[in-house]
Design an enzyme around this catalytic site. Structure first.
Site, PDB file in Angstrom:
ATOM      1  N   HIS A 136      43.971   3.660  46.085  1.00 15.13           N
ATOM      2  CA  HIS A 136      43.567   4.859  47.784  1.00 15.13           C
ATOM      3  C   HIS A 136      44.496   4.363  49.210  1.00 15.13           C
ATOM      4  O   HIS A 136      44.554   4.395  50.488  1.00 15.13           O
ATOM      5  CB  HIS A 136      42.368   5.305  48.440  1.00 15.13           C
ATOM      6  CG  HIS A 136      41.625   4.283  48.873  1.00 15.13           C
ATOM      7  ND1 HIS A 136      41.192   3.541  48.483  1.00 15.13           N
ATOM      8  CD2 HIS A 136      41.498   3.757  50.252  1.00 15.13           C
ATOM      9  CE1 HIS A 136      40.145   2.523  49.191  1.00 15.13           C
ATOM     10  NE2 HIS A 136      40.131   2.787  50.470  1.00 15.13           N
TER      11      HIS A 136
HETATM   12  C1  UD1 Z   1      39.377   4.657  54.958  1.00  8.23           C
HETATM   13  C2  UD1 Z   1      39.293   3.453  55.248  1.00  8.23           C
HETATM   14  C3  UD1 Z   1      39.037   2.188  54.306  1.00  8.23           C
HETATM   15  C4  UD1 Z   1      38.497   2.951  53.249  1.00  8.23           C
HETATM   16  C5  UD1 Z   1      38.447   4.254  52.529  1.00  8.23           C
HETATM   17  C6  UD1 Z   1      37.858   5.192  51.721  1.00  8.23           C
HETATM   18  C7  UD1 Z   1      40.088   2.669  57.860  1.00  8.23           C
HETATM   19  C8  UD1 Z   1      41.370   2.279  58.091  1.00  8.23           C
HETATM   20  N1  UD1 Z   1      40.499   3.319  56.371  1.00  8.23           N
HETATM   21  O1  UD1 Z   1      40.756   4.944  54.426  1.00  8.23           O
HETATM   22  O2  UD1 Z   1      38.889   1.145  54.799  1.00  8.23           O
HETATM   23  O3  UD1 Z   1      38.556   2.548  52.114  1.00  8.23           O
HETATM   24  O4  UD1 Z   1      37.948   5.361  53.639  1.00  8.23           O
HETATM   25  O5  UD1 Z   1      37.785   6.273  51.408  1.00  8.23           O
HETATM   26  O6  UD1 Z   1      39.243   3.443  58.135  1.00  8.23           O
HETATM   27  N2  UD1 Z   1      41.026  13.328  54.248  1.00  8.23           N
HETATM   28  C9  UD1 Z   1      40.652  13.953  53.293  1.00  8.23           C
HETATM   29  N3  UD1 Z   1      39.406  14.418  53.693  1.00  8.23           N
HETATM   30  C10 UD1 Z   1      38.378  13.440  53.790  1.00  8.23           C
HETATM   31  C11 UD1 Z   1      38.996  12.687  54.260  1.00  8.23           C
HETATM   32  C12 UD1 Z   1      40.027  12.544  54.455  1.00  8.23           C
HETATM   33  O7  UD1 Z   1      41.369  15.038  53.668  1.00  8.23           O
HETATM   34  O8  UD1 Z   1      37.318  13.557  54.011  1.00  8.23           O
HETATM   35  C13 UD1 Z   1      43.025  13.096  54.291  1.00  8.23           C
HETATM   36  C14 UD1 Z   1      43.206  13.135  55.070  1.00  8.23           C
HETATM   37  O9  UD1 Z   1      44.869  14.168  54.585  1.00  8.23           O
HETATM   38  C15 UD1 Z   1      43.282  11.908  55.759  1.00  8.23           C
HETATM   39  C16 UD1 Z   1      43.693  11.120  54.312  1.00  8.23           C
HETATM   40  O10 UD1 Z   1      42.926  11.601  53.714  1.00  8.23           O
HETATM   41  O11 UD1 Z   1      45.212  11.336  56.430  1.00  8.23           O
HETATM   42  C17 UD1 Z   1      43.197   9.467  55.550  1.00  8.23           C
HETATM   43  O12 UD1 Z   1      42.059   9.186  55.589  1.00  8.23           O
HETATM   44  P1  UD1 Z   1      41.080   8.397  56.643  1.00  8.23           P
HETATM   45  O13 UD1 Z   1      39.527   8.816  57.215  1.00  8.23           O
HETATM   46  O14 UD1 Z   1      42.219   8.383  58.145  1.00  8.23           O
HETATM   47  O15 UD1 Z   1      41.131   7.089  55.859  1.00  8.23           O
HETATM   48  P2  UD1 Z   1      41.103   6.198  54.418  1.00  8.23           P
HETATM   49  O16 UD1 Z   1      43.069   6.492  53.523  1.00  8.23           O
HETATM   50  O17 UD1 Z   1      40.245   7.595  53.167  1.00  8.23           O
END
Ligand code: UD1
Length: 379
Positions: free
Chosen positions: A204
């Site tokens: 991820h």
């Molecule tokens: C975040 C953390 C990372 C952690 C990871 C675990 C930061 C900078 N990164 O990364 O350290 O290892 O979580 O998973 O805080 N999305 C969904 N549903 C959700 C959540 C996210 O669809 O419930 C999608 C969205 O399109 C979003 C993308 O996932 O743009 C990334 O989500 P985000 O929470 O920003 O970062 P992670 O990559 O999950």
């Protein structure tokens, strides 16, 4: 007040939340969910499986750019902090939620305790590294999981605030192990898997999945793995979006099993029986080490250098090199036997008890200090 928001934070916080809630006579706990992870399979399932009480407040921040996510959490958290006036605010891990909550509390003069302090990958291009370093420097209680973390903090001049506690992921794993064992048959059956005949993959990190050319290459290298090994790939939402853009989100190859994000018990049951883990997650490198499953980390650095001992975890940034390593370690029975004898640098599974004691003592000290500062009534 405990502020959580993303999947790994629910897991590492659960044992401490459990300990704190069992001391209701001494401490009142408010849980704030930032809403960084909002999908049921990224959030709700962990609250259920790990029996975390419902959050008092949900800031519903959702997904956006780093600056926007961090600043929205900050502005929305100001009100609950001002309303509840916690004696201590606890932030776990290294996500945008961690940094946003630590900064907000520090500016409101609320002491911050950083759970999992002192980790360093020495790679400032990772958003998590920025979050870790800044959070440590604005925290007054640094809860370090390992001796390496303690040393890192001492080297940055933060030695006076550090406590060596052990790692709370180990506490969570110990608690979950009976359930993991109980559910293993069901989970392996669901994906039609044979123990030690599949590789578990989780990806991820932006550095792996946001570059579509690289993601396509990782997928094609995975498919080249030996026909003896299936590949189970629970897909993180970020990775799913990118695979969809590449039109690679269907189970077109029979050996590549693309699955939705799995719950805590499910993913550990899959890990425990895998021949090898290929990952870019920090937490899963450590869980593989604790379960004695060989790991290949598709990154150039790790914040958990302890896991590299005895070849238990190997770093490889190049997808071809990483997948060749997977093929080699998946079949290596001598490595498996060696892993059984590795030491455990992550503590004794009682980190959450220690952390709870530290938090309660710190609150006690704050009350004493306030009492000594109160001007006695002249009469
Ligand atoms: C975040 C953390 C990372 C952690 C990871 C675990 C930061 C900078 N990164 O990364 O350290 O290892 O979580 O998973 O805080 N999305 C969904 N549903 C959700 C959540 C996210 O669809 O419930 C999608 C969205 O399109 C979003 C993308 O996932 O743009 C990334 O989500 P985000 O929470 O920003 O970062 P992670 O990559 O999950």
């Amino acid at each position: 007040m405990f502020v959580v928001g993303a999947r790994p934070q629910f897991i590492k916080s659960a044992p401490v939340i459990y300990e704190l809630t069992s001391r209701r006579n001494l401490v009142t706990l408010n849980i704030v969910h930032s809403g960084q992870h909002y999908a049921p399979e990224m959030s709700e399932i962990f609250f259920r499986e790990l029996r975390i009480p419902e959050p008092t407040v949900n800031l519903a921040v959702g997904s956006s750019s780093h600056a926007s996510q961090t600043s929205t959490i900050m502005s929305r958290l100001e009100r609950p902090i001002t309303k509840f006036r916690p004696n201590i605010l606890v932030v776990p891990g290294d996500t945008n939620t961690t940094l946003a909550a630590a900064l907000t509390a520090a500016k409101l003069q609320v002491p911050v305790a950083h759970l999992e302090a002192g980790l360093r990958s020495w790679d400032m291009s990772m958003p998590e590294e920025i979050n870790r370093v800044l959070t440590d420097h604005c925290s007054s209680i640094l809860l370090a999981p390992t001796q390496t973390a303690v040393t890192n903090l001492r080297n940055e001049g933060l030695g006076e605030r550090v406590y060596l506690t052990g790692d709370t992921n180990l506490d969570a794993l110990k608690r979950a192990l009976p359930l993991i064992k109980k559910k293993t048959q069901m989970i392996l059956g669901k994906f039609k898997l044979t123990p030690r005949h599949y590789v578990l993959v989780t990806l991820h990190r932006p550095s792996n999945v946001d570059n579509l050319k690289r993601l396509r290459l990782i997928r094609s290298e995975l498919i080249k793995l030996s026909s003896d090994q299936a590949i189970v790939f629970p897909i993180h939402p970020r990775t799913k979006t990118q695979l969809e853009r590449l039109e690679l989100c269907s189970n077109s190859d029979k050996r590549l099993i693309l699955a939705p994000p799995q719950g805590y018990i499910e993913v550990l049951a899959l890990l425990r029986n895998a021949s090898c883990l290929l990952t870019d997650s920090g937490g899963m490198q450590k869980e593989a080490y604790l379960l004695r499953v060989p790991c290949v980390t598709i990154r150039s650095s790790t914040e958990w250098p302890e896991t590299l001992a005895g070849g238990a975890n190997r770093l490889a940034e190049n997808p071809e090199v990483a997948c060749n390593l997977v093929a080699a370690v998946a079949m290596d029975n001598r490595l498996r036997r060696r892993l059984m004898h590795l030491s455990n640098p992550f503590g004794d599974g009682k980190a959450s008890k220690r952390i709870t004691k530290i938090i309660i003592q710190a609150i006690g000290k704050l009350y004493k200090k306030r009492a000594s500062q109160t001007i006695p009534n002249e009469s």
